[in-house]
Design a protein around this motif. Sequence first.
Motif, PDB file in Angstrom:
ATOM      1  N   ASP A  77       2.885  38.652  35.822  1.00 38.84           N
ATOM      2  CA  ASP A  77       2.474  38.070  37.102  1.00 38.84           C
ATOM      3  C   ASP A  77       2.078  39.134  38.125  1.00 38.84           C
ATOM      4  O   ASP A  77       1.815  38.813  39.286  1.00 38.84           O
ATOM      5  N   LEU A  78       2.043  40.387  37.722  1.00 36.83           N
ATOM      6  CA  LEU A  78       1.619  41.535  38.545  1.00 36.83           C
ATOM      7  C   LEU A  78       2.523  41.750  39.765  1.00 36.83           C
ATOM      8  O   LEU A  78       2.104  42.369  40.733  1.00 36.83           O
ATOM      9  N   GLN A  79       3.767  41.267  39.717  1.00 36.36           N
ATOM     10  CA  GLN A  79       4.664  41.395  40.852  1.00 36.36           C
ATOM     11  C   GLN A  79       5.588  42.604  40.761  1.00 36.36           C
ATOM     12  O   GLN A  79       6.158  43.010  41.764  1.00 36.36           O
ATOM     13  N   ALA A 110      -1.295  36.575  34.856  1.00 40.60           N
ATOM     14  CA  ALA A 110      -2.550  37.320  34.865  1.00 40.60           C
ATOM     15  C   ALA A 110      -2.971  37.655  33.436  1.00 40.60           C
ATOM     16  O   ALA A 110      -2.187  37.595  32.500  1.00 40.60           O
ATOM     17  N   ASP A 111      -4.205  38.000  33.304  1.00 39.70           N
ATOM     18  CA  ASP A 111      -4.755  38.420  32.027  1.00 39.70           C
ATOM     19  C   ASP A 111      -4.058  39.723  31.600  1.00 39.70           C
ATOM     20  O   ASP A 111      -3.932  40.644  32.403  1.00 39.70           O
ATOM     21  N   ALA A 117      -3.504  43.377  33.601  1.00 40.21           N
ATOM     22  CA  ALA A 117      -2.197  44.008  33.829  1.00 40.21           C
ATOM     23  C   ALA A 117      -2.194  45.442  33.312  1.00 40.21           C
ATOM     24  O   ALA A 117      -1.661  46.345  33.962  1.00 40.21           O
ATOM     25  N   ARG A 118      -2.818  45.674  32.149  1.00 38.76           N
ATOM     26  CA  ARG A 118      -2.899  47.038  31.608  1.00 38.76           C
ATOM     27  C   ARG A 118      -3.740  47.935  32.515  1.00 38.76           C
ATOM     28  O   ARG A 118      -3.391  49.094  32.749  1.00 38.76           O
ATOM     29  N   LYS A 119      -4.852  47.407  33.019  1.00 39.29           N
ATOM     30  CA  LYS A 119      -5.704  48.200  33.909  1.00 39.29           C
ATOM     31  C   LYS A 119      -4.965  48.565  35.192  1.00 39.29           C
ATOM     32  O   LYS A 119      -5.057  49.700  35.669  1.00 39.29           O
TER      33      LYS A 119
END
Length: 149
Positions: free
Chosen positions: A44-46, A2-3, A7-9
């Motif tokens: 990967d936001l997992q 992911a961007d 990920a920070r947001k």
Amino acid sequence: MADPARARKIADRIKEVIAANLEQVIKDPDLGFVTITDVRVTGDLQHASVFYTVFGDEDQRETTARVLATHQGRLRSLVGRQLGIRLTPTLELIPDALPETASQLNEALRAAKERDAQLAAGRAGARPAGDADPYKKPRDADHAGTDEG
């Protein structure tokens, strides 16, 4: 992948959601005064690492860690409902070492201040080892034109 901005947001949003709703989700009297200090989400936001501090002594920290571990699934469900993204990241609740680190820094600063005071006291009656003004000065103007020797 992911961007990183996304990920920070998501990490910021997870921090807000957990901090705002922690006491409503976990209605356990053993839960201490918890502050969510940081959240880090993998690329990967997992997976999300949630860092927290607990106000109190070591027993209170241990009890709170146990209560949070017990209710970790409820917190993840809350995050999933509030975020509205396709996959809810797994949550890892990690006690933040911030208070211990701050305590060590305060101790180091105190020791440095004491050492500075000792050096200042030793410097109070000190005199230079050599001349009072050790720097070379240009010759006087009246000796500049004469040839001595």
